[in-house]
Design an enzyme around this catalytic site. Structure first.
Site, PDB file in Angstrom:
ATOM      1  N   LYS A 131     142.229  89.733  -8.395  1.00  0.00           N
ATOM      2  CA  LYS A 131     143.779  89.225  -8.328  1.00  0.00           C
ATOM      3  C   LYS A 131     144.396  90.022  -7.303  1.00  0.00           C
ATOM      4  CE  LYS A 131     146.975  86.789  -9.115  1.00  0.00           C
ATOM      5  NZ  LYS A 131     147.394  86.600  -7.652  1.00  0.00           N
ATOM      6  N   THR A 132     145.096  89.251  -6.476  1.00  0.00           N
ATOM      7  CA  THR A 132     146.117  89.966  -5.148  1.00  0.00           C
ATOM      8  C   THR A 132     147.442  90.365  -5.971  1.00  0.00           C
ATOM      9  OG1 THR A 132     146.756  87.934  -4.549  1.00  0.00           O
ATOM     10  CG2 THR A 132     144.928  88.684  -3.435  1.00  0.00           C
ATOM     11  N   GLY A 133     148.178  91.087  -5.233  1.00  0.00           N
ATOM     12  CA  GLY A 133     149.579  91.371  -5.600  1.00  0.00           C
ATOM     13  C   GLY A 133     149.979  91.827  -4.094  1.00  0.00           C
ATOM     14  N   SER A 154     151.863  90.733  -8.699  1.00  0.00           N
ATOM     15  CA  SER A 154     151.058  89.708  -9.230  1.00  0.00           C
ATOM     16  C   SER A 154     149.796  90.088 -10.139  1.00  0.00           C
ATOM     17  CB  SER A 154     150.745  88.526  -8.207  1.00  0.00           C
ATOM     18  OG  SER A 154     151.991  87.906  -8.140  1.00  0.00           O
TER      19      SER A 154
END
Length: 264
Positions: A201-203, A63
Site C-alpha cells: 500500500k502506498t501513502g 493511506s
C-alpha cells in the site's frame, strides 16, 4: 588455521553486507532524496535498514492506514466483502478515479480517501483508540477528528512500527476474523509472478513540508515473507514513483526479489 578461516569468512561476509547497504543508500542518494527503508523476515527476524534513526521517527501514515482500517471495517461489519459497494454522493474530486461508486477493493487500489472516511464514520471515532492500542499502531493524539486523524497528523507511526504491525498481519496474530484477513490479502495484492507475490500500500502525507511518501507491505517468497516499510520526503507529486521504485530496488539489492533483466 580454522580460526583464521572463520575470521576471513566473517570479514568477507561483513564487506559483502556493507556493500549491499551502500547499494541501498545509493538508491536514495541517486534520487537526491532523504528517507528510510526497513526490511525484515517474518520467519527469522533478519533485518536490513537504511537510515536507522529515521526508521524510528513517526510520520503521518496517510493511506497506509487503509491496511488496518480495512481489517477494522470488516470486523465491525460496516462493509461485507471486497466487492461490497460504497456509494458515491456525486462530489467531484480532482482524482477522477474517485468519482463513481467504489467497491472495497477498488477503494483500496485507487486509495480513495472519501471511501475510507465513510467507513470510519460507520465504525465511529470512539472505537479507534482501542483498535490502535491493540495493534500497537503508532501514537494517537487526543482529541482527534474521526475521519481525518490518519491524514492530519493526529496519528503518527514509524517505519519500524509499520513493520511490526505488518508482521502481526502476516502471522494473523491480531484478533480479527479469518474472512477479514482473507479479504485484506485479496485487495492488498499488488503483483504476482512465478517467484513471488507482492502485497503493498502506498501513502502520501501532504499536510507537512516536506510531504512524506510511504510504501509498505510484504513479499511472499518460497517459505518466507519479507516485510518492508519505506518513507521518504516528497517535494511534489513527481517524487511519488520513487516510493515503490526505491522499495523494490532495495528488496532486489538484498536478493529478496530477482534482479531486473537487462534486454538488448
Amino acid at each position: 588455521m580454522p580460526t583464521l578461516l572463520i575470521s576471513i569468512f566473517l570479514l568477507c561476509f561483513s564487506l559483502f553486507a556493507y556493500a549491499e547497504e551502500v547499494a541501498i543508500a545509493q538508491l536514495f542518494s541517486k534520487a537526491g532524496i532523504d528517507g528510510t527503508v526497513l526490511i525484515e523476515s517474518a520467519n527469522t527476524g533478519q533485518r536490513f535498514v537504511h537510515n536507522n534513526a529515521r526508521s524510528k521517527h513517526a510520520f503521518t501514515p496517510a493511506s497506509t492506514f487503509k491496511v488496518l482500517n480495512t481489517l477494522i471495517a470488516l470486523d465491525e461489519d460496516v462493509i461485507a466483502a471486497a466487492g461490497a459497494i460504497i456509494p458515491w454522493n456525486g462530489t467531484q474530486f480532482e482524482i477522477t478515479d474517485w468519482n463513481h461508486d467504489q467497491t472495497l477493493e477498488s477503494a483500496f487500489k485507487v486509495s480513495c480517501v472519501w471511501c475510507y472516511q465513510e467507513l470510519a464514520r460507520r465504525v465511529g471515532a470512539v472505537k479507534y483508540p482501542a483498535y490502535l492500542h491493540q495493534a500497537h499502531y503508532g501514537q494517537l493524539r487526543q482529541p482527534f477528528n474521526g475521519t481525518e486523524f490518519w491524514l492530519d497528523g493526529s496519528l503518527t507511526i514509524s517505519a519500524e512500527q509499520q513493520v511490526a504491525f505488518l508482521k502481526q498481519v502476516v502471522k494473523r496474530s491480531l484478533p480479527y476474523q479469518t474472512s477479514s484477513y482473507d479479504t485484506l490479502k485479496t485487495i492488498m495484492l499488488a503483483e504476482t509472478t512465478p517467484h513471488y507475490r507482492l502485497y503493498a500500500k502506498t501513502g502520501w502525507a501532504t499536510r507537512s513540508t516536506p510531504g512524506v511518501g510511504w510504501y509498505v507491505g510484504y513479499v511472499e517468497v518460497a517459505e518466507d515473507a519479507w516485510l518492508f516499510a519505506l518513507n521518504l520526503d516528497t517535494r511534489n507529486a513527481a517524487d511519488l514513483p520513487l516510493r515503490k521504485q526505491i522499495a523494490l530496488d532495495s528488496l532486489r539489492a538484498k536478493g529478496i526479489l530477482p534482479a531486473n533483466r537487462v534486454t538488448r
